[in-house]
Design a protein around this motif. Structure first.
Motif, PDB file in Angstrom:
ATOM      1  N   GLN B  84      52.642  46.718  42.346  1.00 34.91           N
ATOM      2  CA  GLN B  84      53.811  45.860  42.562  1.00 34.91           C
ATOM      3  C   GLN B  84      53.787  44.745  41.522  1.00 34.91           C
ATOM      4  N   THR B  85      54.925  44.484  40.877  1.00 31.55           N
ATOM      5  CA  THR B  85      54.916  43.628  39.683  1.00 31.55           C
ATOM      6  C   THR B  85      54.572  42.180  39.972  1.00 31.55           C
ATOM      7  N   ASP B  86      54.763  41.707  41.216  1.00 27.12           N
ATOM      8  CA  ASP B  86      54.448  40.304  41.463  1.00 27.12           C
ATOM      9  C   ASP B  86      53.054  40.129  42.086  1.00 27.12           C
ATOM     10  N   VAL B  87      52.279  41.216  42.134  1.00 27.09           N
ATOM     11  CA  VAL B  87      50.967  41.152  42.783  1.00 27.09           C
ATOM     12  C   VAL B  87      49.840  41.057  41.765  1.00 27.09           C
ATOM     13  N   THR B  88      48.867  40.192  42.052  1.00 25.31           N
ATOM     14  CA  THR B  88      47.599  40.172  41.340  1.00 25.31           C
ATOM     15  C   THR B  88      46.541  40.626  42.329  1.00 25.31           C
ATOM     16  N   ASP B 115      48.114  44.199  37.438  1.00 24.03           N
ATOM     17  CA  ASP B 115      47.306  42.993  37.236  1.00 24.03           C
ATOM     18  C   ASP B 115      46.130  43.048  38.202  1.00 24.03           C
ATOM     19  N   LEU B 132      48.043  30.240  40.831  1.00 21.36           N
ATOM     20  CA  LEU B 132      49.196  31.053  40.415  1.00 21.36           C
ATOM     21  C   LEU B 132      50.225  31.118  41.537  1.00 21.36           C
ATOM     22  N   GLY B 134      53.259  31.484  41.663  1.00 20.05           N
ATOM     23  CA  GLY B 134      54.346  32.449  41.523  1.00 20.05           C
ATOM     24  C   GLY B 134      53.925  33.887  41.778  1.00 20.05           C
ATOM     25  N   ARG B 135      52.625  34.115  41.969  1.00 16.56           N
ATOM     26  CA  ARG B 135      52.131  35.484  42.152  1.00 16.56           C
ATOM     27  C   ARG B 135      51.711  35.678  43.597  1.00 16.56           C
ATOM     28  N   ARG B 136      51.748  36.922  44.060  1.00 17.52           N
ATOM     29  CA  ARG B 136      51.121  37.232  45.343  1.00 17.52           C
ATOM     30  C   ARG B 136      49.707  37.732  45.043  1.00 17.52           C
ATOM     31  N   ASN B 165      50.685  32.495  49.508  1.00 17.16           N
ATOM     32  CA  ASN B 165      50.775  33.606  48.546  1.00 17.16           C
ATOM     33  C   ASN B 165      49.453  34.357  48.421  1.00 17.16           C
TER      34      ASN B 165
END
Lengths: 346, 381, 77
Positions: B84-88, B115, B132, B134-136, B165
């Motif tokens: 998923q693009t918003d996940v680290t 990521d 971060l 902005g990231r989950r 987050n």
């Protein structure tokens, strides 16, 4: 001072921008004021794209190395000194005398000039101390996000003395295997700077130019068969390379491998194996067993070889295995490095 | 004092202990002892302990390596989360290379753009979430009861500081049910081992206490010695087991008295109870579905539960390679060298089964240390 | 992963943290899982958390016991 007119370079607050790579005045000014002024030799002052020099007839060696280390600065060194030492050492591992270096920079847009200057000063110092000039170079700039601050490539040439014959395929059963000092220092010093790992140590990187040590070794023992520096993949991987190239096996003793207690402790803490961590300023030497004591003495007589040790011997083995007698009396096969250790140590 | 660590590695004392074991092990009897914990498997291989033991005494490897027993379906779920693009996704290093159902891994996912970051502590993952916003940030939690309390602490911290987050993908597993599963295998199942004693894990026991293993002597007449990790700890524990077997007793003994108490770490146990509850069932690679053997986040922590936020697809039952002997190896019924794939299709670089993936797995340990011994034996033969 | 090494607490820090040391390597660790952590305590560290203390007297006692159990300096079989 630059020969090129234009606004003064703001070394304190300035950053690399795309104009520094475009071939125009800003680039010429930077090259002149920073690289030419700091490396400070006639080759660069001529301002050509090439360096011209005469060499004596004989065998030459040439090598190249690229440096992508992160972070750029670490206890005991930086990417600049590493780049000089690394290539000087690759020349030295042929038993050769380094003659000249080139360096190419790939700079990321946004790199602070103060960092770049610090790196270039460090390279100049390393080059001066090693007595090997940087005679030509190149600079490119990539957009922000396309590079990690700075990547440096260095290439080098050297001259091989007539009576020296060193190569990875020259190890023979019965030969002794030596190292010039403690392993793992560089890796642990670099890793201690990675915030995510969260440990501290007073260890310094042992990155150093080894050609002086090698010259002394070769003068004492001309029959040295192999020299190699155990960088990526560490001692174990490098021994495997040599074993395969020479078609032999190796038997080493864990007890004999010099390791600082901090390196041992940090490796245990991080789950790393000090036999597989990258080294700088270290070399492996293989020579006939009857000359091993002389070689050891020559190494120990040099500042970069004080902790030198004989760690094992070359054996007959068609399977080319590197086997280690462990401290506890068992035996362990030291295979090639599997997968990854931690990234970007050199 | 820490030179004590060196003393517990004293080679001379080790040889003398081994001599005592050889003297006391009865030649007409066999002693099959299971070491449960991956750390023990690794130490036994590294210090060549099996070589020091008499032929009637065999160490069998148990399923105590949490990386080894993580099933492919859970790896697939982690990969899906990471893509998923918003996940680290934050993970322990060993976990990166575990193969999923399609022979991919978090390492290949990372190369494909996910990521994925290696952390050494769940606290690092939480710190990353704070850095971060902005990231989950999702922490891939694996491990037995040694590793679970740190995850609990971090979850409670996240709740206390309102860090929204951050989430945990929970794969924590329990030690006593895994040991019980081995003993509960039906008699006619060929993977059922014939065990005479168990070397209990030291670090898990610092948390859950040596009393947690008291049911094995009681319900299965099985002697258990909780053992430290140094070679002398292991040898002393083996001797204690041999003595129990010889006198026909089945007791829980604590060899690692310098770190383990009978009741364990109450603070850790309470924190785990506050944050986790037991799953009805959970799949273990090589062992199948085991009841009440794993943990999930309590409902109050739903906001930090990666499984609730992005539910993984229903798990297909894993179909292992037909020749993979992990199931037998994890139950102590076979040795790595017995597996047809060992050293051929299955190597540390190209792992097929779980036991080769982690450096603590029985096959990985055998690869690193055992081949020299077997090469030696062949030479002498 | 079962990596858990003994380290000595050399400094107690705020918010449940401490500086632990082993052979010159220092690491900040959490001590919230310990009852009354104190300077010079030896602790077992796992993934950045101290899980339990190592009792030096018990360590000594264990060493003494296993020395007793070991055969006198004979060559092993």
């Amino acid at each position: 001072m630059s020969r090129f007119s234009g606004p003064a370079i703001d070394w304190e607050n300035g950053r690399i921008d795309l104009s520094h790579g475009s071939g125009g005045r800003a680039m010429a000014q930077l090259i002149d004021a920073l690289f030419v002024a700091t490396f400070d030799n006639d080759f660069l002052r001529q301002g050509n794209d090439q360096a011209e020099f005469a060499v004596e007839a004989g065998r030459m060696v040439m090598t190249t190395d690229s440096h992508v280390i992160s972070p750029l600065f670490f206890p005991g060194g930086d990417i600049g000194s590493l780049a000089v030492h690394g290539t000087v050492n690759d020349i030295a591992m042929a038993g050769a005398t380094p003659v000249a270096l080139s360096c190419g920079f790939i700079l990321e847009e946004g790199l602070p000039l103060t960092d770049l200057r610090r790196i270039v000063l460090s390279m100049a110092r390393a080059s001066r101390e090693a007595g090997v000039p940087i005679v030509t170079g190149d600079t490119k700039v990539v957009e922000r996000g396309k590079g990690d601050g700075v990547f440096i490539n260095t290439a080098g040439i050297g001259r091989v003395p007539p009576d020296v014959h060193v190569g990875g395929d020259r190890a023979r059963p019965g030969h002794a295997i030596l190292v010039n000092g403690t392993l793992g220092d560089h890796s642990i010093a670099v890793l201690s700077q990675r915030e995510s790992l969260g440990f501290e140590t007073s260890l310094l990187s042992d990155s150093a130019a080894l050609h002086g040590l090698v010259a002394r070794m070769v003068a004492a023992v001309s029959e040295i068969a192999c020299l190699r520096d155990p960088t990526r993949g560490g001692l174990a991987t490098t021994l495997n390379e040599l074993a395969t190239q020479s078609g032999v096996g190796m038997s080493i003793s864990e007890d004999a491998i010099p390791l600082k207690p901090e390196v041992r402790a940090a490796c245990e803490l991080l789950g790393l194996d000090p036999l597989y961590t990258a080294n700088e300023g270290k070399l492996i030497a293989i020579c006939p067993s009857e000359r091993a004591d002389d070689l050891l003495a020559a190494m120990r007589g040099h500042p970069l070889g004080r902790d030198a040790a004989i760690i094992g011997r070359v054996v007959e083995d068609p399977t080319h295995l590197v086997v280690m007698e462990t401290q506890f009396g068992g035996r362990r096969i030291l295979d090639w490095l599997t997968g990854i250790q931690l990234p970007r140590i050199c | 004092m820490m030179r004590f660590v060196d003393k517990f590695r004293d080679r001379d004392l080790a040889r003398r202990l081994a001599y005592t074991i050889a003297a006391e092990a009865r030649p007409e009897q066999t002693y099959t002892l299971m070491e449960f914990c991956g750390g023990h498997t690794h130490a036994i291989a590294r210090y060549a302990i099996q070589e020091m033991l008499p032929p009637v005494l065999r160490m069998a490897h148990g399923p105590g390596c949490p990386v080894c027993v993580l099933p492919a379906a859970r790896v697939d779920a982690a990969i899906a989360i990471a893509m998923q693009t918003d996940v680290t996704l934050c993970t322990y290093g060993d976990v990166l290379r575990i193969p999923g159902c399609r022979h991919d891994s978090l390492l290949t996912a990372k190369a494909a753009g996910a990521d994925v970051r290696i952390v050494y502590s769940p606290a690092d993952a939480l710190a990353l979430a704070q850095a971060l916003p902005g990231r989950r940030v999702v922490f891939f939690a694996v491990g037995f009861e040694t590793t679970t309390p740190p995850t609990a602490v971090v979850l409670l911290d996240a709740r206390q500081h309102g860090i929204s987050n951050f989430a945990v993908f929970c794969n924590h597993v329990l030690t006593p049910p895994a040991i019980a599963a081995i003993f509960d295998t039906p008699e006619d199942d060929r993977s059922r081992p014939c065990l005479d004693g168990v070397l209990g894990p030291a670090h898990v026991s610092t948390v859950i206490g040596s009393d947690a293993f008291a049911r094995f002597p009681r319900d299965y007449a099985m002697p258990v010695v909780v053992s430290g990790f140094e070679p002398l700890d292991i040898l002393q524990s083996i001797l204690m087991l041999v003595r129990q077997i010889n006198r026909g007793s089945a007791e829980i003994e604590n060899q690692f008295s310098r770190g383990v108490t009978a009741e364990g770490n109450r603070i850790a146990i309470d924190l785990m109870a506050q944050t986790f509850e037991t799953r009805e069932t959970f799949e273990w690679r090589g062992l199948g579905f085991l009841p009440r053997s794993a943990l999930r986040l309590r409902p109050e922590f739903a906001a930090w539960d990666a499984e609730k936020i992005s539910p993984p697809p229903p798990a297909a039952a894993e179909e292992p390679h037909t020749a993979c002997a992990c199931a037998e190896i994890l139950r102590g019924r076979a040795n790595p060298a017995d597996c047809r794939l060992f050293g051929a299709a299955c190597t540390p670089d190209t792992p097929v089964g779980a036991c080769m993936v982690s450096s603590e797995g029985a096959c990985a340990a055998e690869w690193a240390y055992g081949r020299a011994r077997r090469a030696n034996e062949k030479e002498r033969a | 992963m079962c990596l858990a090494i003994p380290m000595r607490l050399v400094e107690l820090l705020p918010q449940g943290m401490a500086l632990a040391e082993h052979d010159g390597v220092r690491k900040e660790v959490s001590v919230v899982l310990l009852k009354e952590p104190a300077l010079d305590d030896y602790v077992i560290i796992h993934v950045g958390f101290a899980l339990s203390k190592v009792d030096p007297r018990e360590a000594r006692a264990t060493l003494d016991l296993l020395t007793e159990m070991a055969a006198p300096g004979t060559r092993p079989a």
